[in-house]
Design a protein around this motif. Structure first.
Motif, PDB file in Angstrom:
ATOM      1  N   ILE A 263      17.260  81.330  27.254  1.00 13.02           N
ATOM      2  CA  ILE A 263      18.021  82.562  27.048  1.00 13.02           C
ATOM      3  C   ILE A 263      19.487  82.238  26.760  1.00 13.02           C
ATOM      4  O   ILE A 263      20.124  82.853  25.893  1.00 13.02           O
ATOM      5  CB  ILE A 263      17.907  83.481  28.285  1.00 13.02           C
ATOM      6  N   VAL A 264      20.031  81.274  27.483  1.00 12.74           N
ATOM      7  CA  VAL A 264      21.426  80.863  27.250  1.00 12.74           C
ATOM      8  C   VAL A 264      21.585  80.320  25.832  1.00 12.74           C
ATOM      9  O   VAL A 264      22.549  80.649  25.125  1.00 12.74           O
ATOM     10  CB  VAL A 264      21.860  79.805  28.282  1.00 12.74           C
ATOM     11  N   LYS A 268      23.893  81.724  22.674  1.00 15.98           N
ATOM     12  CA  LYS A 268      24.799  80.874  21.902  1.00 15.98           C
ATOM     13  C   LYS A 268      24.510  80.987  20.409  1.00 15.98           C
ATOM     14  O   LYS A 268      25.429  81.048  19.586  1.00 15.98           O
ATOM     15  CB  LYS A 268      24.673  79.422  22.343  1.00 15.98           C
ATOM     16  N   SER A 269      23.220  80.991  20.060  1.00  8.95           N
ATOM     17  CA  SER A 269      22.836  81.057  18.640  1.00  8.95           C
ATOM     18  C   SER A 269      23.252  82.373  18.000  1.00  8.95           C
ATOM     19  O   SER A 269      23.413  82.460  16.785  1.00  8.95           O
ATOM     20  CB  SER A 269      21.324  80.864  18.492  1.00  8.95           C
ATOM     21  N   LYS A 292      23.592  76.430  38.695  1.00  7.91           N
ATOM     22  CA  LYS A 292      23.206  75.200  38.002  1.00  7.91           C
ATOM     23  C   LYS A 292      23.445  75.318  36.508  1.00  7.91           C
ATOM     24  O   LYS A 292      23.818  74.335  35.840  1.00  7.91           O
ATOM     25  CB  LYS A 292      21.732  74.894  38.274  1.00  7.91           C
ATOM     26  N   LEU A 293      23.261  76.514  35.970  1.00  7.48           N
ATOM     27  CA  LEU A 293      23.466  76.746  34.541  1.00  7.48           C
ATOM     28  C   LEU A 293      24.944  76.923  34.192  1.00  7.48           C
ATOM     29  O   LEU A 293      25.296  76.941  33.013  1.00  7.48           O
ATOM     30  CB  LEU A 293      22.689  77.984  34.105  1.00  7.48           C
ATOM     31  N   GLY A 294      25.782  77.070  35.228  1.00  6.71           N
ATOM     32  CA  GLY A 294      27.223  77.193  34.976  1.00  6.71           C
ATOM     33  C   GLY A 294      27.795  78.575  35.194  1.00  6.71           C
ATOM     34  O   GLY A 294      28.995  78.804  34.949  1.00  6.71           O
ATOM     35  N   PHE A 295      26.992  79.536  35.648  1.00  8.00           N
ATOM     36  CA  PHE A 295      27.500  80.883  35.916  1.00  8.00           C
ATOM     37  C   PHE A 295      28.464  80.856  37.102  1.00  8.00           C
ATOM     38  O   PHE A 295      28.273  80.109  38.062  1.00  8.00           O
ATOM     39  CB  PHE A 295      26.344  81.843  36.236  1.00  8.00           C
ATOM     40  N   GLN A 296      29.504  81.695  37.028  1.00  7.46           N
ATOM     41  CA  GLN A 296      30.481  81.821  38.095  1.00  7.46           C
ATOM     42  C   GLN A 296      30.591  83.280  38.534  1.00  7.46           C
ATOM     43  O   GLN A 296      30.457  84.200  37.720  1.00  7.46           O
ATOM     44  CB  GLN A 296      31.859  81.320  37.627  1.00  7.46           C
ATOM     45  N   LEU A 315      30.695  81.323  30.500  1.00  9.20           N
ATOM     46  CA  LEU A 315      31.472  81.180  29.274  1.00  9.20           C
ATOM     47  C   LEU A 315      30.713  80.262  28.315  1.00  9.20           C
ATOM     48  O   LEU A 315      30.339  79.157  28.684  1.00  9.20           O
ATOM     49  CB  LEU A 315      32.859  80.598  29.592  1.00  9.20           C
ATOM     50  N   LEU A 316      30.514  80.718  27.098  1.00 10.19           N
ATOM     51  CA  LEU A 316      29.692  79.983  26.127  1.00 10.19           C
ATOM     52  C   LEU A 316      30.519  79.253  25.086  1.00 10.19           C
ATOM     53  O   LEU A 316      29.965  78.485  24.304  1.00 10.19           O
ATOM     54  CB  LEU A 316      28.710  80.945  25.444  1.00 10.19           C
ATOM     55  N   ASP A 317      31.793  79.487  25.040  1.00 10.31           N
ATOM     56  CA  ASP A 317      32.639  78.823  24.024  1.00 10.31           C
ATOM     57  C   ASP A 317      32.755  77.344  24.311  1.00 10.31           C
ATOM     58  O   ASP A 317      32.830  76.933  25.449  1.00 10.31           O
ATOM     59  CB  ASP A 317      34.033  79.476  23.982  1.00 10.31           C
TER      60      ASP A 317
END
Length: 317
Positions: A263-264, A268-269, A292-296, A315-317
């Protein structure tokens, strides 16, 4: 071909036990050869007390890497032989102190020649082998302290079963799975709400027709996980990760991580800069996965769900 050649490395424990049994049996005979009345399992305790120090059972156990009950049992056997003495700590009467007795010190003196000969014999074996067993054991112990065998096997199991997982785009035939999988976890921990029914009863109109996406995780061809990417109307976030559900039957198969990761990547795509989600801290495995995926965690905003007590973004940038 012997048993261990057939089984390979999976019989590591059995092979090590057999080697231990051989060495231990030889050890018993070696003690007899030097006229020492002693069991091999007592040696670490003897050595721990060999400098004349007074130690508690806890201190001995820590120094030799044994459990407290194991050392306590050995101390009991050595007390019966008269090799150690037990007394109260002068500073703390609640503690029992262990020290070698005069008889124990005599045994220790007898051990000196035996230890010289045993060390020489072990060195001789090492010189006749291509691999240094002593050094290899040290390396194994170090690596297993960092991550034990159980944890490593669990990870390999997840990795292997992950190969059976296929992440695909949603099709109408998976609507029932999308609804039932979400109803299952929501009803287990909370109460279904109006917004739940809007999304689950009509995913086409509520999610897909509004620019969202749904991914389905198949395991051996069956849908065991789902996750949605909902197009948001606010300016701060592009998409919301929502309606993620994995069947309890899929526990330990790494489906949740593979599905969320997919999904992440989908977000991004699509050129998304931020991904948003709402959850509840009672769902610890899910929260751990998001971290673990980086969510805050972020400050709260209005939400249609009464069960929501944490909001997060990636953040996906």
């Amino acid at each position: 071909m012997n048993f261990f050649e057939q089984t390979g490395k999976v019989a590591l424990g059995s092979r090590l036990r057999m080697l231990t049994d051989k060495v231990t049996e030889d050890g018993k005979q070696i003690y007899k050869m030097y006229n020492i009345d002693m069991q091999p399992k007592w040696f670490p305790v003897f050595y721990s007390l060999s400098k004349g120090e007074e130690k508690t059972i806890t201190e001995i156990a820590k120094s030799i890497g044994h459990s407290h009950p194991s050392v306590s049992k050995i101390i009991g056997e050595m007390l019966k032989k008269g090799y150690v003495q037990e007394k109260k700590d002068q500073m703390d009467g609640r503690k029992n102190i262990i020290v070698l007795s005069d008889l124990g010190i005599e045994i220790l003196d007898k051990l000196e020649d035996q230890l010289i000969d045993v060390n020489a014999a072990v060195d001789e074996i090492s010189k006749q082998t291509q691999n240094n067993l002593w050094e290899a054991i040290g390396e194994w112990e170090f690596l297993l302290e960092q991550k034990n065998l159980l944890r490593r096997v669990m990870e390999k199991k997840k990795e292997r079963e992950g190969y059976k997982v296929e992440i695909i785009n949603y099709e109408p035939k998976y609507q029932e799975a999308f609804k039932s999988l979400n109803e299952e976890w929501i009803s287990t921990y909370f109460t279904m709400e109006e917004t739940d029914y809007k999304a689950l009863d009509n995913p086409q109109g509520y999610i897909l027709d509004k620019g969202g996406y749904i991914l389905v995780a198949l395991y051996d061809g069956g849908p065991l996980g789902v996750c949605a990417l909902i197009k948001m109307e606010d300016e701060e976030h592009d998409y919301e990760l929502a309606k993620m559900a994995v069947s309890p039957k899929a526990q330990g198969k790494n489906i949740g991580f593979l599905l969320a990761s997919a999904i992440v990547e989908k977000a991004k795509s699509l050129g998304a800069s931020k991904l948003y989600l709402e959850s509840n801290t009672i769902l610890k495995p899910a929260i751990n996965l998001y971290h673990k995926l980086g969510f805050q965690k972020i400050a709260g905003k209005p939400t249609p769900y009464t069960r929501c007590n944490i909001q997060m973004e990636l953040l996906l940038d």
